[in-house]
Write a protein that holds these residues in place. Structure first.
Motif, PDB file in Angstrom:
ATOM      1  N   SER A   1       0.835  -1.204   0.000  1.00  0.00           N
ATOM      2  CA  SER A   1       0.000   0.000   0.000  1.00  0.00           C
ATOM      3  C   SER A   1       0.870   1.255   0.000  1.00  0.00           C
ATOM      4  O   SER A   1       0.616   2.211  -0.754  1.00  0.00           O
ATOM      5  CB  SER A   1      -0.932   0.006   1.216  1.00  0.00           C
ATOM      6  OG  SER A   1      -1.869  -1.035   1.126  1.00  0.00           O
ATOM      7  N   GLU A   2       1.905   1.252   0.808  1.00  0.00           N
ATOM      8  CA  GLU A   2       2.830   2.387   0.859  1.00  0.00           C
ATOM      9  C   GLU A   2       3.718   2.426  -0.376  1.00  0.00           C
ATOM     10  O   GLU A   2       3.956   3.494  -0.955  1.00  0.00           O
ATOM     11  CB  GLU A   2       3.691   2.315   2.131  1.00  0.00           C
ATOM     12  CG  GLU A   2       2.931   2.586   3.405  1.00  0.00           C
ATOM     13  CD  GLU A   2       2.270   3.965   3.395  1.00  0.00           C
ATOM     14  OE1 GLU A   2       2.944   4.948   3.025  1.00  0.00           O
ATOM     15  OE2 GLU A   2       1.071   4.045   3.725  1.00  0.00           O
ATOM     16  N   TYR A   3       4.198   1.256  -0.771  1.00  0.00           N
ATOM     17  CA  TYR A   3       5.120   1.190  -1.919  1.00  0.00           C
ATOM     18  C   TYR A   3       4.453   1.708  -3.193  1.00  0.00           C
ATOM     19  O   TYR A   3       5.044   2.491  -3.946  1.00  0.00           O
ATOM     20  CB  TYR A   3       5.603  -0.248  -2.122  1.00  0.00           C
ATOM     21  CG  TYR A   3       6.597  -0.383  -3.255  1.00  0.00           C
ATOM     22  CD1 TYR A   3       7.947  -0.126  -3.056  1.00  0.00           C
ATOM     23  CD2 TYR A   3       6.168  -0.727  -4.541  1.00  0.00           C
ATOM     24  CE1 TYR A   3       8.856  -0.222  -4.103  1.00  0.00           C
ATOM     25  CE2 TYR A   3       7.060  -0.821  -5.587  1.00  0.00           C
ATOM     26  CZ  TYR A   3       8.406  -0.573  -5.370  1.00  0.00           C
ATOM     27  OH  TYR A   3       9.296  -0.663  -6.407  1.00  0.00           O
TER      28      TYR A   3
ATOM     29  N   LYS B   1       1.963   3.764  -3.553  1.00  0.00           N
ATOM     30  CA  LYS B   1       1.743   5.211  -3.489  1.00  0.00           C
ATOM     31  C   LYS B   1       3.049   5.975  -3.689  1.00  0.00           C
ATOM     32  O   LYS B   1       3.099   6.949  -4.439  1.00  0.00           O
ATOM     33  CB  LYS B   1       1.095   5.598  -2.147  1.00  0.00           C
ATOM     34  CG  LYS B   1      -0.385   5.233  -2.074  1.00  0.00           C
ATOM     35  CD  LYS B   1      -1.054   5.770  -0.825  1.00  0.00           C
ATOM     36  CE  LYS B   1      -0.711   4.950   0.394  1.00  0.00           C
ATOM     37  NZ  LYS B   1      -1.505   5.330   1.586  1.00  0.00           N
ATOM     38  N   ASN B   2       4.113   5.507  -3.045  1.00  0.00           N
ATOM     39  CA  ASN B   2       5.412   6.187  -3.146  1.00  0.00           C
ATOM     40  C   ASN B   2       5.988   6.133  -4.551  1.00  0.00           C
ATOM     41  O   ASN B   2       6.643   7.071  -5.007  1.00  0.00           O
ATOM     42  CB  ASN B   2       6.406   5.580  -2.154  1.00  0.00           C
ATOM     43  CG  ASN B   2       6.034   5.866  -0.712  1.00  0.00           C
ATOM     44  OD1 ASN B   2       5.291   6.809  -0.431  1.00  0.00           O
ATOM     45  ND2 ASN B   2       6.552   5.055   0.202  1.00  0.00           N
ATOM     46  N   GLU B   3       5.748   5.009  -5.243  1.00  0.00           N
ATOM     47  CA  GLU B   3       6.311   4.828  -6.583  1.00  0.00           C
ATOM     48  C   GLU B   3       5.341   5.229  -7.691  1.00  0.00           C
ATOM     49  O   GLU B   3       5.668   5.098  -8.877  1.00  0.00           O
ATOM     50  CB  GLU B   3       6.726   3.362  -6.778  1.00  0.00           C
ATOM     51  CG  GLU B   3       7.836   2.894  -5.862  1.00  0.00           C
ATOM     52  CD  GLU B   3       9.154   3.610  -6.123  1.00  0.00           C
ATOM     53  OE1 GLU B   3       9.468   3.849  -7.317  1.00  0.00           O
ATOM     54  OE2 GLU B   3       9.852   3.932  -5.147  1.00  0.00           O
ATOM     55  N   ALA B   4       4.160   5.686  -7.317  1.00  0.00           N
ATOM     56  CA  ALA B   4       3.134   6.108  -8.290  1.00  0.00           C
ATOM     57  C   ALA B   4       2.827   5.006  -9.303  1.00  0.00           C
ATOM     58  O   ALA B   4       2.737   5.247 -10.507  1.00  0.00           O
ATOM     59  CB  ALA B   4       3.575   7.385  -9.000  1.00  0.00           C
TER      60      ALA B   4
END
Length: 425
Positions: A130-132, A134-137
């Protein structure tokens, strides 16, 4: 700028066996279609088969993310290492041959680990990804199963982030042959089917490897379903010498129910009726073989003409395919296996060796073999026809005229299949 896509898979080099090949090859060719693949895999997987040679096919430029996984097979091995290893390979003994420990393991596997033994990886993967994402678009993900628990990762990421989600089914879920052997309770069976239906109805795109699976899934969902089969890469083999024997080779696992007695009977009778055939014939078994199958083969007096090589690397398997005189493909004779198209079929088809296949009527394998003119397909009742074709192949071998005139193979190349995949990404 290339489009990023996250591929969530369990099987990856150094995993061996057919499960790793599909996405290893897709990942190899996707950059040629302006797509940048990123692969998410377990950090500490319990692979029942390993093939270190496949590591050479992984690009140094490929981004690979690893996260820890907890699996029950190591714990199960404390009770019975051999049973745990066999079941994790998919080799399930016949009902009458199962020990108490094996029956217990199958019951626990089917009813306590729904949909499968990798279910504990779902929750931590969703949290991390979920974080990955979002961070990597990254806006597109692909899950591939089995293990079908990976589709639950896609399901939860779809619900929480709204990403585009493609669910790839290398095998069916509730209709796969071994599903009935898991000793499911009614509530467990209902749970499996509910999860399957939820995945099929919430994914943006369903990808399957066979036409029969597409038909089965169309009864469960209105979502678009695309058939993208497995395929082949052209792989040359240096210093290849054909077997001097009339070798019939089966490459891959022979499960307990992949046991066509009609074939063993034909081979026994041909050896009895022809001294030349008896002298020249050799049965090459390459891969994990069920004890039930071996016992049956021995009961037909074929033990002195078997070359049992066990599991080998994919690299060596290609060599055996190309140097054997005839290639053997066996599927379980049941309604559930009509949809199974083994990945090795496509490598068989470009090995320039005739294929003898046995399986259920109206299977997808039968359709492809006839369409490509790469061999003959028989049912478990086809004694006379099977015997005739094997002896014709033997006579052609003696005349140095055992050839294949294949047609229409190009659409099954890995690169052509990846182009089709890229259209949905």
């Amino acid at each position: 700028m290339p489009k990023k896509v996250l591929i969530i898979t369990y099987y990856w080099p150094p995993a061996g066996g057919p499960g790793v090949q599909r996405w290893l090859k897709f990942v190899k060719y996707l950059p040629e279609f302006d797509i940048e693949p990123i692969v998410y895999i377990p950090e500490n997987p319990n692979y029942p088969l390993r093939d270190e040679s496949l590591l050479k096919e992984v690009s140094n430029e490929l981004a690979i993310i690893r996260q820890p996984i907890k699996e029950p097979y190591k714990l199960a091995g404390l009770f019975s290492k051999s049973a745990s290893k066999s079941i994790s390979k998919g080799i399930i003994p016949a009902q009458k041959e199962q020990s108490f420990i094996e029956k217990l393991m199958l019951f626990v596997r089917g009813n306590f680990f729904i949909p499968d033994a990798r279910k504990a990886w779902v929750k931590p993967s969703v949290k991390f990804l979920s974080e990955y994402l979002k961070n990597e678009a990254i806006e597109t993900i692909i899950t591939t199963g089995p293990p079908h628990s990976l589709h639950l990762i896609g399901l939860q990421l779809k619900e929480s982030l709204g990403v585009k989600w493609l669910a790839d089914f290398r095998d069916p879920w509730t209709t796969i042959g071994y599903h009935k052997q898991l000793k499911l309770t009614k509530s467990s069976e209902k749970r499996h089917k509910a999860l399957e239906k939820e995945v099929l109805n919430k994914a943006d795109q369903i990808i399957v490897t066979s036409f029969t699976t597409k038909s089965e899934f169309e009864a469960l969902t209105q979502k678009p379903i695309q058939v993208i089969t497995n395929g082949y890469d052209n792989q040359s083999v240096q210093n290849l010498k054909m077997d001097t024997k009339f070798s019939i080779a089966h490459i891959g696992s022979l499960l307990s129910k992949r046991n066509p007695e009609v074939l063993w009977r034909v081979l026994r009778d041909l050896r009895k009726e022809s001294d030349g055939f008896a002298k020249d014939f050799q049965l090459n078994l390459i891969g994990a073989i069920s004890e039930d199958v071996l016992k049956t083969i021995y009961s037909y007096g074929l033990d002195n003409c078997i070359k049992n090589l066990g599991y080998v690397s994919h690299e060596k398997a290609i060599k055996y395919q190309k140097q054997s005189q005839v290639l053997l493909l066996i599927e379980i004779d049941s309604e559930e296996t009509k949809c199974i198209i083994p990945g090795k079929l496509f490598e068989y088809m470009v090995s320039d060796r005739p294929i003898i296949a046995l399986g259920p009527k109206e299977s997808d394998v039968e359709k492809i073999i006839k369409e490509t003119n790469t061999g003959h397909y028989f049912y478990y009742t086809s004694y006379n026809a099977l015997k005739s074709v094997i002896f014709e192949h033997y006579k052609a071998y003696k005349d140095d005229a055992l050839k294949v005139q294949a047609i229409g193979l190009q659409k099954y190349s890995r690169k052509a299949l990846t182009k089709s995949l890229s259209n949905f990404i």
